[in-house]
Write an enzyme that holds these catalytic residues in place. Structure first.
Site, PDB file in Angstrom:
ATOM      1  N   ASP A 197      -1.983  -1.774 -12.714  1.00 36.54           N
ATOM      2  CA  ASP A 197      -2.381  -1.420 -14.070  1.00 36.54           C
ATOM      3  C   ASP A 197      -3.847  -1.761 -14.305  1.00 36.54           C
ATOM      4  O   ASP A 197      -4.313  -2.849 -13.943  1.00 36.54           O
ATOM      5  CB  ASP A 197      -1.503  -2.246 -15.026  1.00 36.54           C
ATOM      6  CG  ASP A 197      -1.607  -1.813 -16.470  1.00 36.54           C
ATOM      7  OD1 ASP A 197      -1.198  -0.694 -16.781  1.00 36.54           O
ATOM      8  OD2 ASP A 197      -2.095  -2.620 -17.289  1.00 36.54           O
ATOM      9  N   GLU A 249       0.616  -7.392   6.146  1.00 39.28           N
ATOM     10  CA  GLU A 249       1.467  -8.341   6.881  1.00 39.28           C
ATOM     11  C   GLU A 249       2.925  -7.889   6.866  1.00 39.28           C
ATOM     12  O   GLU A 249       3.746  -8.395   7.624  1.00 39.28           O
ATOM     13  CB  GLU A 249       1.407  -9.732   6.242  1.00 39.28           C
ATOM     14  CG  GLU A 249       0.080 -10.440   6.415  1.00 39.28           C
ATOM     15  CD  GLU A 249       0.051 -11.712   5.558  1.00 39.28           C
ATOM     16  OE1 GLU A 249       1.139 -12.272   5.245  1.00 39.28           O
ATOM     17  OE2 GLU A 249      -1.058 -12.126   5.188  1.00 39.28           O
TER      18      GLU A 249
HETATM   19  C1  GLC Z   1      -2.192   0.918 -18.714  1.00 35.70           C
HETATM   20  C2  GLC Z   1      -0.768   1.289 -19.038  1.00 35.70           C
HETATM   21  C3  GLC Z   1      -0.613   1.344 -20.509  1.00 35.70           C
HETATM   22  C4  GLC Z   1      -0.927  -0.028 -21.080  1.00 35.70           C
HETATM   23  C5  GLC Z   1      -2.302  -0.502 -20.646  1.00 35.70           C
HETATM   24  C6  GLC Z   1      -2.481  -1.968 -20.905  1.00 35.70           C
HETATM   25  O1  GLC Z   1      -3.057   1.892 -19.131  1.00 35.70           O
HETATM   26  O2  GLC Z   1      -0.428   2.477 -18.412  1.00 35.70           O
HETATM   27  O3  GLC Z   1       0.670   1.746 -20.888  1.00 35.70           O
HETATM   28  O4  GLC Z   1      -0.866   0.024 -22.476  1.00 35.70           O
HETATM   29  O5  GLC Z   1      -2.511  -0.312 -19.282  1.00 35.70           O
HETATM   30  O6  GLC Z   1      -1.716  -2.715 -20.011  1.00 35.70           O
END
Ligand code: GLC
Length: 531
Positions: A197, A249
């Protein structure tokens, strides 16, 4: 299809949004046992892997992207044993499992943040986050408002997203060590990879210099300008190199997938160099207008930039952050992507949107590389564009002062059975977001075995894609129409107003809508043909 450690290079990966996939206990919230119980449907559809959005303990201020414990399962979704069962069941079916990793920020209920607040200014606990005596700059949160929040003792902390999502300090070795350990925790449990993310966000430019441009979900970066001080900093790459060493790994081809809002393609390709991640989501493709020249340009540019680093190119049209493509494409071609749609907003043409969505999907699945599907698109699901505002949970709705409807409209629980309570999402009527009254027609049981249904289109396309090795092929553009050859298959999309002929001798394999009475390809239709 490759059955090697490089399984991901041509894989079709299906995003499961746990809150909204299937509810096993009737509380209106999807859960892990619900997913496990329905995995066989995904196998039948013909995908290779599932990516699960976060299911970790979380106060759910950002639907689980505010993680309070990276090594557990939120009681709403089950328990750790349910995750193990899901992984085992998926593997038994021959499906890979990718989990979501959220390293840019924790929840404010994470034990580290609680400890930071309790320990006070100047403490090592505060050094895990980005605390200052006063806001260091005028940065704004992606969800709206200031990116700085004051604590009761007077200090301020940085949060690029919701106030409940404090940014971690990746200059702190303790943070780095912790995430290496989290990777191992899930790798040891058998996961096949991580979707990372906000992969372009963890490292901030030293000095936190001022920056007044507002970033939005998937956007806000100027491809021509220097990277903003909070995004796409050089330092992120060293983190991914260290993660890659850990993944390597493990056996079986474990992968890292970058969610990075980075442009142009050459900059994004730096995340997928041979010693870093394996894939990055192709958001320029998602954002390309329904126009042949623009689509061709983004396809060529993506393939060129990824080829240059030896990476596979990915394709995506929908996810949990954007208006579903069956609705996006129901606006005039070239309409910019909107941050959610509400009852008072201009409404898409649903029939046009679905017609183009089916054509867009068939075009996408005809491309070489790896494709990402978002749950429900195989049913042709539209966005919920008339959801009453009182149900909205996306923090962007409040933080933007109601300027943005936000992302709830693409997160509505799935319809499985037309005539069951909650359309079969769960055993009860409950559903954490309301399902539109018109969704019976989209239910899986109204589509399986029905020629021409969207589910059958996806099913056929995934089967043919595998049979003709389209995922590991290449693109050779043909003169004239928007058409390319990938191996022995011609992929042709008609963007024009008039029907077009197939080349002489071409044998139709699949078509997103029926051909006309003269065997020609109508407007907004994609065909696959043997040539
Ligand atoms: C990414 C995710 C989104 C979230 C953001 C903060 O963009 O896809 O859903 O709100 O990160 O974590």
């Amino acid at each position: 299809m490759l059955h090697t450690d490089a399984w991901w290079r041509d894989a079709v990966i299906y995003q499961v949004y746990p809150r909204s996939f299937a509810d096993s206990d009737g509380d209106g919230m999807g859960d892990l046992p619900g997913i496990t119980g329905r995995l066989h449907h995904l196998k039948e559809l013909g995908i290779d892997a599932v990516w699960l959005s976060p299911f970790y303990p979380s106060p759910q201020h950002d639907a689980g992207y505010d993680v309070a414990d990276y090594r557990g399962v939120d009681p709403r979704f089950g328990e750790l044993g349910d995750a193990d069962k899901l992984i085992a069941e998926a593997h038994g079916l021959g499906l890979k499992v990718i989990v979501d990793l959220v390293p840019n920020h924790t929840s404010n209920e994470h034990e580290w943040f609680r400890a930071a607040l309790a320990a006070g200014p100047g403490s090592p606990e505060r050094e895990r986050y980005i605390f200052r005596d006063a806001p260091a700059n005028s940065w704004t949160s992606v969800f709206g408002g200031s990116a700085w929040e004051q604590t009761p003792d007077g200090q301020w902390y940085l949060h690029l997203f919701d106030v409940s999502q404090p940014d971690l300090n990746w200059d702190n070795p303790e943070v780095r060590a912790e995430f290496l350990d989290i990777l191992r925790f899930w790798l040891d449990r058998g996961v096949d990879g991580f979707r990372v993310d906000v992969a372009h966000g963890m490292v901030k430019e030293a000095g936190l210099k001022d920056w007044t441009t507002t970033s939005t979900i998937l956007g806000g970066l100027d491809p021509a300008g220097p990277p903003p001080p909070m995004w796409d900093q050089e330092g992120v790459h060293e983190i991914y190199q260290s993660w890659r060493r850990v993944l390597d790994e493990y056996e079986g081809g474990r992968i890292l997938v970058a969610e990075a809002w980075v442009a142009p393609a050459d900059r994004l390709a730096r995340y997928v160099r041979p010693d870093e991640m394996h894939q990055a989501f192709n958001f320029p493709y998602l954002d390309a207008p329904w126009k042949p020249a623009e689509l061709r340009a983004v396809i060529d540019e993506s393939l060129r930039a990824n080829d240059a680093v030896g990476a596979t190119t990915t394709w995506v049209l929908s996810n949990h952050d954007v208006v579903r493509h069956a609705s996006r494409l129901g606006f005039p071609a070239g309409t910019p992507r909107m941050p959610g749609i509400g009852a008072g907003d201009p409404q898409p043409d649903a029939a046009l949107g679905l017609r183009r969505a089916r054509a867009a999907t068939l075009l996408m699945l005809g491309l070489p590389g790896s494709a990402y599907l978002y749950q429900g698109e195989e049913l042709g699901l539209p966005e919920h564009t008339t959801m009453p505002d009182e149900f909205r949970e996306d923090p962007a709705w409040e933080r933007s002062g109601h300027a943005e409807r936000g992302r709830d409209g693409c997160r509505v629980p799935l319809p499985w059975e037309a005539d069951a309570p909650s359309y079969g999402f769960g055993p009860a009527d409950a559903s954490w977001l309301p399902q539109p009254a018109t969704w019976a027609e989209y239910a899986l049981d109204r589509q399986q075995g029905i020629p021409g249904s969207t589910w059958e289109l996806y099913h056929s396309a995934l089967g043919l894609r595998r049979e003709h090795h389209l995922g590991s092929g290449s693109v050779t553009w043909q003169d004239g129409e928007f058409a390319f050859r990938n191996g022995d298959v011609l992929v042709l999309t008609n963007f024009g107003a008039e029907p077009v002929e197939l080349p002489a001798g071409a044998r139709l394999l699949l078509s997103s809508e029926p051909l006309d009475d003269d065997g020609r390809v109508p407007t907004d239709v994609t065909v696959w043909a043997l040539v």
